[in-house]
Write an enzyme that holds these catalytic residues in place. Structure first.
Site, PDB file in Angstrom:
ATOM      1  CG  ASP A 118     -44.876 -24.599  61.486  1.00 22.29           C
ATOM      2  OD1 ASP A 118     -44.203 -23.858  62.228  1.00 22.29           O
ATOM      3  OD2 ASP A 118     -45.013 -24.394  60.269  1.00 22.29           O
ATOM      4  CE  LYS A 179     -42.895 -21.644  60.247  1.00 21.25           C
ATOM      5  NZ  LYS A 179     -43.826 -21.921  59.140  1.00 21.25           N
ATOM      6  CB  CYS A 223     -43.686 -25.797  56.696  1.00 20.67           C
ATOM      7  SG  CYS A 223     -45.163 -24.760  56.651  1.00 20.67           S
TER       8      CYS A 223
END
Length: 306
Positions: A118, A179, A223
């Site tokens: 990310d 995602k 995450c």
């Protein structure tokens, strides 16, 4: 089930008195925690049976495990003492033992995958030292290409948060996947891992950010942490690159890394990763990796906050 013998140790705390014919126990496995109960005086075998009843569809029966008890005295899990009987409320977990201790921490290109989490444009103003982790992340990806290491990249809700920053070169990445789940361990990622023979280690870096619909909620230990815990639960060894991992809050980041280190996840640096992967100055790619390392590394202070 091929369960490992529990290692003897002082039981410590972690329990409070409970009466009646059964005792409440919190059973933890991978990222899951489910409250249940066992008969008063239950031992190791009954605990194993309870784990199987709760998580049997997720446990690989061909691997060895150890049961651990949370000790308040040590503020962490300890191996379940020999002869342990459940007499009080407590918390236990099942830990897979997939890796020989003699190889713990070693990295080889043929058994390693890089996970880039990310690193997206929308996070640039919110994440501490974002420019520095881009620089270090790019160096890691260059090293992966030189050594033929597969790279898996995720992007959290790219429709709202943008794609991976332009400075990150994703040429040759095995998978670039959008995602909404916080963890990178998606079905597509598991399928990609299954296609790579002999994978033992994951090198994980990026930012720990949640993206919620209609609300951008920048938080830490989400995450990266959830990805690391899920990978460990699947028997993979995880190396988190401290100088290529950041978040909005340095305090949350520090405590997240500390918690992960206690679970056996290896917190390391980009230079250590690259040198471990070549291992020898006679490696055919050593000079090129050496040149990557010689390039000036950011003096961001990230490593002083581990």
């Amino acid at each position: 089930m091929a369960a490992a013998e529990p290692v003897g140790a002082p039981a410590g705390g972690g329990c409070s008195p409970a009466g009646g014919g059964s005792v409440p126990v919190l059973f933890c496995f991978s990222v899951f925690a489910r409250p249940s109960s066992v008969p008063h005086g239950a031992g190791y075998e009954l605990l194993i049976q309870k784990f199987l009843s709760l998580y049997g569809d997720q446990i690989d029966m061909h691997r060895k495990f150890v049961v651990q008890l949370f000790s308040e005295e040590w503020s962490q899990y300890i191996d379940l003492p020999k002869g342990f009987l459940v007499n009080e409320r407590c918390k236990v977990r099942l830990v897979p033992l997939q890796i020989q201790m003699t190889t713990l921490g070693n990295l080889t290109p043929s058994s390693t995958v890089f996970f880039c989490c990310d690193m997206q444009e929308r996070f640039r103003p919110a994440i501490k030292y974002f420019g520095d982790i881009i620089s270090v992340g790019q160096r890691l990806l260059q090293g992966a290409r030189l050594l033929g290491i597969p790279v898996i990249v995720t992007e959290q809700y790219p429709k709202g948060l943008g794609s991976t920053v332009q400075e990150i070169d994703l040429t040759g990445a095995k998978l670039v996947l959008p995602k909404t789940k916080f963890s990178m361990v998606l079905p597509e990622v598991e399928a990609a891992l299954a296609e790579i023979p002999g994978v033992r280690s994951v090198v994980l870096f990026g930012v720990e950010v949640c993206a919620l619909p209609f609300l951008y909620c920048f938080t830490t230990h989400v995450c990266i942490q959830q990805t690391a815990l899920e990978l460990v639960g699947r028997g993979l060894e995880v190396h988190i690159v401290a100088d290529a991992t950041s978040s909005r809050s340095m305090m949350d980041r520090m405590f997240a890394l500390e918690r992960l280190a206690r679970t056996g996840i290896i917190v390391t640096t980009s230079e250590a990763i690259l040198l471990q992967l070549v291992a020898d100055k006679e490696h055919p790619k050593f000079k090129e990796i050496q040149n990557l390392i010689k390039a000036s590394a950011p003096e961001s202070g990230l490593l002083s906050k581990v």
